[in-house]
Motif scaffolding. Structure first.
Motif, PDB file in Angstrom:
ATOM      1  N   ALA A  93     -34.825  20.473   8.886  1.00 14.67           N
ATOM      2  CA  ALA A  93     -35.539  20.501   7.607  1.00 14.67           C
ATOM      3  C   ALA A  93     -34.675  19.875   6.510  1.00 14.67           C
ATOM      4  O   ALA A  93     -33.446  19.996   6.512  1.00 14.67           O
ATOM      5  N   GLU A  94     -35.331  19.206   5.583  1.00 12.43           N
ATOM      6  CA  GLU A  94     -34.642  18.665   4.416  1.00 12.43           C
ATOM      7  C   GLU A  94     -34.517  19.773   3.379  1.00 12.43           C
ATOM      8  O   GLU A  94     -35.514  20.382   2.995  1.00 12.43           O
ATOM      9  N   ILE A  95     -33.295  20.054   2.943  1.00 18.57           N
ATOM     10  CA  ILE A  95     -33.048  21.125   1.984  1.00 18.57           C
ATOM     11  C   ILE A  95     -32.760  20.510   0.618  1.00 18.57           C
ATOM     12  O   ILE A  95     -31.863  19.673   0.480  1.00 18.57           O
ATOM     13  N   VAL A  96     -33.516  20.931  -0.385  1.00 20.43           N
ATOM     14  CA  VAL A  96     -33.393  20.365  -1.727  1.00 20.43           C
ATOM     15  C   VAL A  96     -33.080  21.493  -2.716  1.00 20.43           C
ATOM     16  O   VAL A  96     -33.832  22.463  -2.812  1.00 20.43           O
ATOM     17  N   ASP A  97     -31.982  21.356  -3.437  1.00 24.05           N
ATOM     18  CA  ASP A  97     -31.627  22.315  -4.485  1.00 24.05           C
ATOM     19  C   ASP A  97     -32.258  21.840  -5.794  1.00 24.05           C
ATOM     20  O   ASP A  97     -31.896  20.786  -6.323  1.00 24.05           O
ATOM     21  N   SER A  98     -33.196  22.637  -6.317  1.00 20.29           N
ATOM     22  CA  SER A  98     -33.922  22.240  -7.526  1.00 20.29           C
ATOM     23  C   SER A  98     -33.282  22.765  -8.809  1.00 20.29           C
ATOM     24  O   SER A  98     -33.859  22.617  -9.894  1.00 20.29           O
ATOM     25  N   ALA A  99     -32.110  23.381  -8.700  1.00 18.04           N
ATOM     26  CA  ALA A  99     -31.495  24.020  -9.875  1.00 18.04           C
ATOM     27  C   ALA A  99     -31.317  23.051 -11.038  1.00 18.04           C
ATOM     28  O   ALA A  99     -31.416  23.449 -12.200  1.00 18.04           O
ATOM     29  N   GLN A 100     -31.042  21.789 -10.751  1.00 19.71           N
ATOM     30  CA  GLN A 100     -30.815  20.825 -11.815  1.00 19.71           C
ATOM     31  C   GLN A 100     -31.980  19.849 -11.986  1.00 19.71           C
ATOM     32  O   GLN A 100     -31.862  18.841 -12.690  1.00 19.71           O
ATOM     33  N   LEU A 101     -33.100  20.154 -11.338  1.00 27.05           N
ATOM     34  CA  LEU A 101     -34.249  19.252 -11.403  1.00 27.05           C
ATOM     35  C   LEU A 101     -35.316  19.780 -12.352  1.00 27.05           C
ATOM     36  O   LEU A 101     -35.698  20.944 -12.267  1.00 27.05           O
TER      37      LEU A 101
END
Length: 269
Positions: free
Chosen positions: A52-60
């Motif tokens: 799975a592609e893991i995306v951290d949205s904390a800065q998005l």
């Protein structure tokens, strides 16, 4: 090609074992997992597939997340968008659902354990004690980044005198204390201040309302902090009619003598 899907998953207050079975499966089924490292405990990612592609949205911002939804629509992908607590509460959920509908994506919302429930469990309290409090107000202090609608001031809700759960308000604990007192809570009203409930660095402190601001500042708390306030936080359990032998429902008959006693108690109250 099957249509793309976005599942908005409630991660609960922090501890990964407070995820629901449905939430864990949603994460496990996802091609892309979007989570905010600033709000969600990393242990929840143990459920994600290795590929799975893991995306951290904390800065998005929102505009940084939308391209993943567009990819899901174009390629038939499944996205698990992980929200802290329950997505229905302060989760910026509706604006995302609206955009997903515009893109033709299938959506599902998986509820999560809210932090106010986790805090009540951590301190071993029922928030709706019979004859003491039968309502719970979930709100936040006005004057923050998001304006409050007219009539939703903390002081106005406080006039009910029932249990309140105050989110996103610890940074202005003096104002919070003042508005709760102005609303009518006595200074000795019990409060619970909870930081990062169910996380390894959890801190839960009890105090009286008159000491709320002092307590919050003494522990240097300003974010990830929830405040519970109300008489139910210290009241003893009164007898619930639901389990009274004089109460009946579709699965249980009332005992005649207990039923008469219950009726007499209601008349005299």
């Amino acid at each position: 090609m099957a249509p793309g899907r976005v599942l908005f998953v409630g991660a609960g207050p922090g501890a990964a074992d407070l995820l629901t079975f449905r939430a864990a499966k949603a994460i496990a089924d996802a091609d892309v997992v979007i989570w905010a490292a600033s709000l969600v405990h990393p242990d929840v990612l143990v459920h994600a597939r290795d590929d799975a592609e893991i995306v951290d949205s904390a800065q998005l911002p929102m505009e940084g997340v939308l391209p993943y939804y567009e990819r899901a629509a174009a390629e038939g992908l499944t996205i698990a968008r992980i929200h802290s607590g329950d997505p229905a509460l302060w989760g910026a959920l509706q604006e995302q659902l609206d955009r997903c509908v515009e893109m033709g994506l299938d959506t599902e919302v998986v509820p999560g354990v809210s932090s106010f429930s986790a805090v009540a469990a951590a301190v071993g309290r029922e928030l709706t004690i019979p004859e003491v409090a039968q309502s719970v107000v979930l709100t936040r202090l006005g004057g923050g980044k998001t304006p409050m609608p007219p009539g939703e001031e903390v002081r106005e809700f406080a006039r009910h005198g029932t249990t309140m759960a105050l989110f996103l308000s610890a940074a202005r604990s003096g104002q919070l204390q003042d508005e709760l007192l102005e609303g009518g809570y006595p200074e000795d009203t019990p409060c619970v201040v909870a930081y990062q409930c169910s996380w390894p660095d959890e801190l839960i402190v009890r105090c009286a309302l008159g000491e709320l601001s002092e307590t919050v500042k003494a522990h240097k708390l300003w974010k990830h902090t929830l405040v519970l306030v109300g008489p139910a936080l210290a009241a003893g359990g009164t007898r619930s009619h639901l389990y009274h032998p004089g109460h009946f429902h579709g699965f249980r008959r009332a005992e005649p003598a207990a039923r008469r006693s219950l009726r007499e108690a209601r008349r005299s109250s």
